[in-house]
Design an enzyme around this catalytic site. Structure first.
Site, PDB file in Angstrom:
ATOM      1  N   TRP A  63       0.837  -1.207   0.000  1.00 30.81           N
ATOM      2  CA  TRP A  63       0.000   0.000   0.000  1.00 30.81           C
ATOM      3  C   TRP A  63       0.875   1.261   0.000  1.00 30.81           C
ATOM      4  CZ3 TRP A  63       0.738   3.356   4.056  1.00 30.81           C
ATOM      5  CH2 TRP A  63       1.238   2.833   5.250  1.00 30.81           C
ATOM      6  N   GLU A  75       7.252   8.495  13.977  1.00 30.00           N
ATOM      7  CA  GLU A  75       7.482   7.899  12.648  1.00 30.00           C
ATOM      8  C   GLU A  75       8.284   8.846  11.760  1.00 30.00           C
ATOM      9  OE1 GLU A  75       6.854   4.911  11.639  1.00 30.00           O
ATOM     10  OE2 GLU A  75       5.351   4.131  13.026  1.00 30.00           O
ATOM     11  N   GLU A  82       9.086   1.952   6.137  1.00 30.77           N
ATOM     12  CA  GLU A  82       8.783   2.830   7.272  1.00 30.77           C
ATOM     13  C   GLU A  82       8.437   4.250   6.821  1.00 30.77           C
ATOM     14  OE1 GLU A  82       8.448   2.537  10.511  1.00 30.77           O
ATOM     15  OE2 GLU A  82       8.928   0.422  10.739  1.00 30.77           O
ATOM     16  N   HIS A 132       4.928   5.467   6.708  1.00 35.87           N
ATOM     17  CA  HIS A 132       4.133   5.626   7.928  1.00 35.87           C
ATOM     18  C   HIS A 132       3.958   7.096   8.306  1.00 35.87           C
ATOM     19  CE1 HIS A 132       5.433   1.276   9.177  1.00 35.87           C
ATOM     20  NE2 HIS A 132       4.719   1.314   8.074  1.00 35.87           N
ATOM     21  N   GLU A 154       9.461  -2.606  17.578  1.00 38.25           N
ATOM     22  CA  GLU A 154       8.494  -2.859  16.495  1.00 38.25           C
ATOM     23  C   GLU A 154       7.216  -3.477  17.073  1.00 38.25           C
ATOM     24  OE1 GLU A 154       8.783  -1.831  13.445  1.00 38.25           O
ATOM     25  OE2 GLU A 154      10.881  -1.865  12.824  1.00 38.25           O
ATOM     26  N   THR A 214       5.324  -0.540  18.679  1.00 36.30           N
ATOM     27  CA  THR A 214       4.636   0.329  17.711  1.00 36.30           C
ATOM     28  C   THR A 214       3.462  -0.403  17.066  1.00 36.30           C
ATOM     29  OG1 THR A 214       6.332  -0.209  16.083  1.00 36.30           O
ATOM     30  CG2 THR A 214       6.500   1.928  17.118  1.00 36.30           C
ATOM     31  N   ASP A 243       2.430  -3.497   9.023  1.00 33.15           N
ATOM     32  CA  ASP A 243       3.850  -3.381   8.641  1.00 33.15           C
ATOM     33  C   ASP A 243       4.751  -3.626   9.851  1.00 33.15           C
ATOM     34  OD1 ASP A 243       3.033  -2.608   6.109  1.00 33.15           O
ATOM     35  OD2 ASP A 243       3.936  -0.603   6.186  1.00 33.15           O
ATOM     36  N   GLU A 244       4.398  -2.970  10.961  1.00 28.40           N
ATOM     37  CA  GLU A 244       5.240  -3.083  12.163  1.00 28.40           C
ATOM     38  C   GLU A 244       5.320  -4.539  12.628  1.00 28.40           C
ATOM     39  OE1 GLU A 244       6.677  -0.427  12.414  1.00 28.40           O
ATOM     40  OE2 GLU A 244       5.412   1.346  12.658  1.00 28.40           O
ATOM     41  N   HIS A 248       7.857  -6.301  10.569  1.00 29.84           N
ATOM     42  CA  HIS A 248       9.211  -5.873  10.952  1.00 29.84           C
ATOM     43  C   HIS A 248       9.633  -6.535  12.269  1.00 29.84           C
ATOM     44  CE1 HIS A 248       8.418  -1.903   8.549  1.00 29.84           C
ATOM     45  NE2 HIS A 248       8.485  -2.963   7.784  1.00 29.84           N
TER      46      HIS A 248
HETATM   47 FE   LIG Z   1       8.608   0.166  12.796  1.00 31.68          FE
HETATM   48 FE   LIG Z   2       6.678   2.696  11.554  1.00 27.28          FE
END
Ligand SMILES: [Fe+2]
Ligand SMILES: [Fe+2]
Length: 315
Positions: free
Chosen positions: A23, A66, A101, A104, A154, A157, A186-187, A190
């Protein structure tokens, strides 16, 4: 890092998504080149009006966190014994991770800008301050300590964005819920990657990895925005207010810190790691005992009511 480099190279397609498949911020905010742009912004602003003060404060703090991505990228690039290996695992990872990242702060900033509830200039001053102030997280250039930090962070977050998404949904802002949900996903990927890196180090150097884990937990995992400030205030002066808003809401609490630690102990099977030296054994005992000790302390922490007025938020 030499040993880990090939594992990291293989991990990139497992834990990160291809650029053209993932995305982008533009998928979620009203497009400026649309004829209905202004109507869409009006709707966005109507929904954003229902967000609570604390939620907005946390969202702004998360966004600033971020947006200081250059700080994290610089720090991670310094953990590098093979700087000139442009296509090496670690170098590629840092670039690809940064590229994910970067979306974000971008999407969250666009949302806040359009929401009409934020004094953007004040927020931008805080972002510039935080970039300028940096952070001091106690990892130096050590990959062991750094990967403990990133695994923990991570996960933190992920949790925090996920909770903001839930509260936004409750407050009727589905768009914000979607944005934060996507960031949280996403986090989570990660976090899985960094946890994997640590597990690989545990395989070959359990003793030093355990000592690094203990050391980071003794120092406490400080949040990356711990130097957060608003215009005219001292370095770090706004962090407490941001963190208290997160605790009041239940976006990120002392109990969450403990749960993350417990999940890492489980993930790395800390109780089953053998072949440790005496120092390694002691480090493991410390880590294993820590959740219950922290739980006793956490019971005494009560979220404070706040009279702090963030300069970021229009009243
Ligand atoms: Fe992150
Ligand atoms: Fe992030």
């Amino acid at each position: 890092m030499h040993h880990l480099d090939s594992e990291i190279l293989k991990a990139i397609p497992v834990y990160l998504k291809p650029v053209e498949a993932i995305w982008q911020p533009a998928d979620m905010v009203p497009p400026g080149d649309s004829e209905t742009f202004f109507d869409q912004v009006k709707e966005l602003q109507a929904r954003a009006r229902n967000l609570s003060y604390d939620l907005l404060a946390v969202l702004i703090g998360d966004t600033i966190t971020e947006e200081v991505l250059p700080t994290y990228e610089t720090w991670l690039s310094l953990i590098n014994p093979i700087e000139d290996d442009y296509e090496g695992g670690w170098n590629k990872w840092v670039r690809a991770w940064t590229s994910e990242e970067n979306r974000h702060g971008d999407v969250l900033n666009k949302y806040l800008y359009l929401s009409g509830r934020v004094n953007m200039r004040e927020m931008e001053i805080s972002t510039q301050h935080l970039l300028s102030d940096g952070f001091d997280i106690g990892t130096a250039r050590d990959p062991y300590r750094s990967f403990i930090y990133t695994s923990f962070q991570e996960l933190a977050t992920n949790l925090s964005h996920r909770r903001v998404a839930q509260f936004a949904k409750q407050d009727g802002d589905d768009l914000l819920a979607k944005i934060c949900g996507n960031v949280a996903a996403d986090e989570a990927r990660h976090a899985n990657a960094y946890k994997f890196f640590v597990s690989k180090i545990f395989e070959i150097d359990p003793n030093q990895m355990m000592i690094a884990f203990e050391d980071m937990m003794r120092k406490k995992i400080v949040m990356p925005a711990h130097f957060l400030r608003e215009k005219g205030l001292e370095k770090g002066a706004s962090f407490r207010h941001f963190s208290e808003a997160a605790q009041r809401l239940g976006v990120y609490t002392a109990a969450d810190y403990i749960n993350i630690l417990v999940s890492l102990i489980k993930e790395w099977k800390i109780d089953a790691i053998s072949n440790l030296s005496e120092t390694g054994e002691k480090a493991r005992d410390y880590v294993m005992m820590l959740p219950s000790r922290l739980a006793q302390l956490a019971e005494r922490i009560k979220p404070q009511a706040s009279s702090h007025q963030f300069s970021w938020i229009h009243t």
